[in-house]
Design a protein around this motif. Structure first.
Motif, PDB file in Angstrom:
ATOM      1  N   ALA A 196     -30.098  18.097  31.063  1.00 38.26           N
ATOM      2  CA  ALA A 196     -29.163  17.193  30.390  1.00 38.26           C
ATOM      3  C   ALA A 196     -28.838  17.698  28.990  1.00 38.26           C
ATOM      4  O   ALA A 196     -27.680  17.617  28.536  1.00 38.26           O
ATOM      5  CB  ALA A 196     -29.755  15.787  30.323  1.00 38.26           C
ATOM      6  N   SER A 197     -29.821  18.250  28.297  1.00 41.26           N
ATOM      7  CA  SER A 197     -29.600  18.779  26.948  1.00 41.26           C
ATOM      8  C   SER A 197     -28.647  19.967  26.995  1.00 41.26           C
ATOM      9  O   SER A 197     -27.753  20.091  26.142  1.00 41.26           O
ATOM     10  CB  SER A 197     -30.931  19.185  26.318  1.00 41.26           C
ATOM     11  OG  SER A 197     -31.802  18.081  26.210  1.00 41.26           O
ATOM     12  N   GLN A 198     -28.826  20.834  27.996  1.00 42.42           N
ATOM     13  CA  GLN A 198     -27.940  21.987  28.129  1.00 42.42           C
ATOM     14  C   GLN A 198     -26.506  21.556  28.433  1.00 42.42           C
ATOM     15  O   GLN A 198     -25.551  22.108  27.876  1.00 42.42           O
ATOM     16  CB  GLN A 198     -28.453  22.912  29.230  1.00 42.42           C
ATOM     17  CG  GLN A 198     -29.757  23.609  28.880  1.00 42.42           C
ATOM     18  CD  GLN A 198     -30.279  24.473  30.006  1.00 42.42           C
ATOM     19  OE1 GLN A 198     -29.716  24.485  31.102  1.00 42.42           O
ATOM     20  NE2 GLN A 198     -31.349  25.190  29.757  1.00 42.42           N
ATOM     21  N   VAL A 248     -20.984  20.674  26.512  1.00 39.28           N
ATOM     22  CA  VAL A 248     -19.861  19.764  26.248  1.00 39.28           C
ATOM     23  C   VAL A 248     -19.546  19.737  24.760  1.00 39.28           C
ATOM     24  O   VAL A 248     -18.378  19.748  24.347  1.00 39.28           O
ATOM     25  CB  VAL A 248     -20.188  18.351  26.774  1.00 39.28           C
ATOM     26  CG1 VAL A 248     -19.115  17.351  26.346  1.00 39.28           C
ATOM     27  CG2 VAL A 248     -20.303  18.360  28.292  1.00 39.28           C
ATOM     28  N   PHE A 249     -20.609  19.688  23.927  1.00 35.16           N
ATOM     29  CA  PHE A 249     -20.409  19.661  22.475  1.00 35.16           C
ATOM     30  C   PHE A 249     -19.685  20.921  21.994  1.00 35.16           C
ATOM     31  O   PHE A 249     -18.730  20.841  21.202  1.00 35.16           O
ATOM     32  CB  PHE A 249     -21.763  19.529  21.775  1.00 35.16           C
ATOM     33  CG  PHE A 249     -21.698  19.592  20.281  1.00 35.16           C
ATOM     34  CD1 PHE A 249     -21.255  18.498  19.543  1.00 35.16           C
ATOM     35  CD2 PHE A 249     -22.065  20.751  19.607  1.00 35.16           C
ATOM     36  CE1 PHE A 249     -21.193  18.556  18.165  1.00 35.16           C
ATOM     37  CE2 PHE A 249     -22.000  20.813  18.228  1.00 35.16           C
ATOM     38  CZ  PHE A 249     -21.559  19.717  17.503  1.00 35.16           C
ATOM     39  N   LEU A 288     -17.826  22.910  23.799  1.00 34.43           N
ATOM     40  CA  LEU A 288     -16.467  22.892  24.346  1.00 34.43           C
ATOM     41  C   LEU A 288     -15.553  22.008  23.512  1.00 34.43           C
ATOM     42  O   LEU A 288     -14.408  22.392  23.199  1.00 34.43           O
ATOM     43  CB  LEU A 288     -16.504  22.403  25.794  1.00 34.43           C
ATOM     44  CG  LEU A 288     -15.156  22.330  26.528  1.00 34.43           C
ATOM     45  CD1 LEU A 288     -14.518  23.702  26.603  1.00 34.43           C
ATOM     46  CD2 LEU A 288     -15.335  21.745  27.925  1.00 34.43           C
ATOM     47  N   VAL A 289     -16.052  20.839  23.117  1.00 36.45           N
ATOM     48  CA  VAL A 289     -15.255  19.936  22.278  1.00 36.45           C
ATOM     49  C   VAL A 289     -14.950  20.582  20.935  1.00 36.45           C
ATOM     50  O   VAL A 289     -13.818  20.496  20.422  1.00 36.45           O
ATOM     51  CB  VAL A 289     -15.999  18.593  22.079  1.00 36.45           C
ATOM     52  CG1 VAL A 289     -15.314  17.744  21.024  1.00 36.45           C
ATOM     53  CG2 VAL A 289     -16.066  17.827  23.394  1.00 36.45           C
ATOM     54  N   GLN A 290     -15.943  21.264  20.345  1.00 36.29           N
ATOM     55  CA  GLN A 290     -15.723  21.941  19.062  1.00 36.29           C
ATOM     56  C   GLN A 290     -14.670  23.036  19.190  1.00 36.29           C
ATOM     57  O   GLN A 290     -13.826  23.210  18.296  1.00 36.29           O
ATOM     58  CB  GLN A 290     -17.050  22.531  18.545  1.00 36.29           C
ATOM     59  CG  GLN A 290     -18.124  21.515  18.242  1.00 36.29           C
ATOM     60  CD  GLN A 290     -17.695  20.525  17.171  1.00 36.29           C
ATOM     61  OE1 GLN A 290     -17.162  20.898  16.135  1.00 36.29           O
ATOM     62  NE2 GLN A 290     -17.945  19.250  17.433  1.00 36.29           N
ATOM     63  N   VAL A 291     -14.732  23.777  20.295  1.00 40.03           N
ATOM     64  CA  VAL A 291     -13.740  24.836  20.526  1.00 40.03           C
ATOM     65  C   VAL A 291     -12.345  24.238  20.651  1.00 40.03           C
ATOM     66  O   VAL A 291     -11.369  24.766  20.088  1.00 40.03           O
ATOM     67  CB  VAL A 291     -14.111  25.652  21.780  1.00 40.03           C
ATOM     68  CG1 VAL A 291     -12.972  26.585  22.178  1.00 40.03           C
ATOM     69  CG2 VAL A 291     -15.385  26.447  21.534  1.00 40.03           C
ATOM     70  N   LEU A 292     -12.240  23.125  21.393  1.00 40.20           N
ATOM     71  CA  LEU A 292     -10.939  22.475  21.555  1.00 40.20           C
ATOM     72  C   LEU A 292     -10.419  21.950  20.224  1.00 40.20           C
ATOM     73  O   LEU A 292      -9.217  22.076  19.917  1.00 40.20           O
ATOM     74  CB  LEU A 292     -11.053  21.335  22.572  1.00 40.20           C
ATOM     75  CG  LEU A 292     -11.345  21.757  24.024  1.00 40.20           C
ATOM     76  CD1 LEU A 292     -11.521  20.529  24.912  1.00 40.20           C
ATOM     77  CD2 LEU A 292     -10.219  22.635  24.557  1.00 40.20           C
TER      78      LEU A 292
END
Length: 209
Positions: free
Chosen positions: A149-151, A156-157, A159-163
């Motif tokens: 779950a941490s991975q 996701v974190f 990916l959101v930062q990249v977006l």
């Protein structure tokens, strides 16, 4: 003062001893026999301990999947336990039950026909005949789920930062382009105004004279 402290200590010890000898909830007790059978008990509903004078424990015909570690320890007078008719899950949680069945003392009568209900590949197998390798193969540790779950959360974190970064870059480039266009328009407008003034000046000067 010392008498008061001694009295308080004795009172607490007396209360603790009284609590440990109380018959567990959802069970009936009679002369050392603790009957918890046919109560639809799950493993989480089992008592944390039995009275120290217990001689027999009936846990048969419930919904038990595991036997909590140490549940039947510290019962020196125990000589009989019934466990059949439950839904034993033969994963890591069955290790304590397996140890009880394979290393039972001669003074305690434990059933030998306790069988697995899950996982499917071990269904119907006798718990006491399971090897540790078979049991450990189906161990499912909570910290493995937590690590996974941490991975996923980290992915996701990121990916959101990249977006967000991509959106900021696109916005800055668009803003830069609009700024250039605005500056060019301002320059063109200024140049147009100067050219108009250059054209109008010769026309205005004779009128003024």
């Amino acid at each position: 003062m010392m008498d008061l402290l001694l009295f308080s200590l004795l009172f607490l010890l007396g209360v603790k001893g009284q609590e440990s000898s109380v018959c567990p909830q959802s069970c009936t007790c009679n002369q050392g026999r603790v009957n918890c059978s046919h109560k639809s008990l799950t493993s989480s509903m089992l008592p944390s301990h039995f009275p120290p004078g217990t001689t027999q424990v009936n846990l048969n015909n419930n919904l038990l999947t595991i036997l909590p570690n140490g549940l039947l320890d510290d019962l020196p007078n125990l000589h009989s336990v019934t466990l059949h008719g439950n839904l034993w899950a033969c994963d890591c949680g069955v290790l304590y039950l397996r140890a009880l069945l394979t290393r039972q003392p001669s003074s305690v009568l434990l059933p030998l026909n306790v069988s697995c209900t899950s996982p499917p590949s071990l269904s119907g197998r006798l718990v006491m005949h399971l090897t540790e390798e078979e049991v450990l193969e189906f161990c499912h540790y909570w910290y493995c789920d937590l690590a996974l779950a941490s991975q996923v959360c980290l992915f996701v974190f990121v990916l959101v930062q990249v977006l967000i970064l991509a959106a900021v870059i696109v916005f800055l480039r668009r803003f830069e382009r609009l700024s250039r266009e605005a500056r060019r328009t301002k320059v063109e407008t200024s140049a147009f105004g100067e050219s108009v003034m250059d054209v109008m000046d010769p026309l205005i000067m004779p009128i003024a004279h």
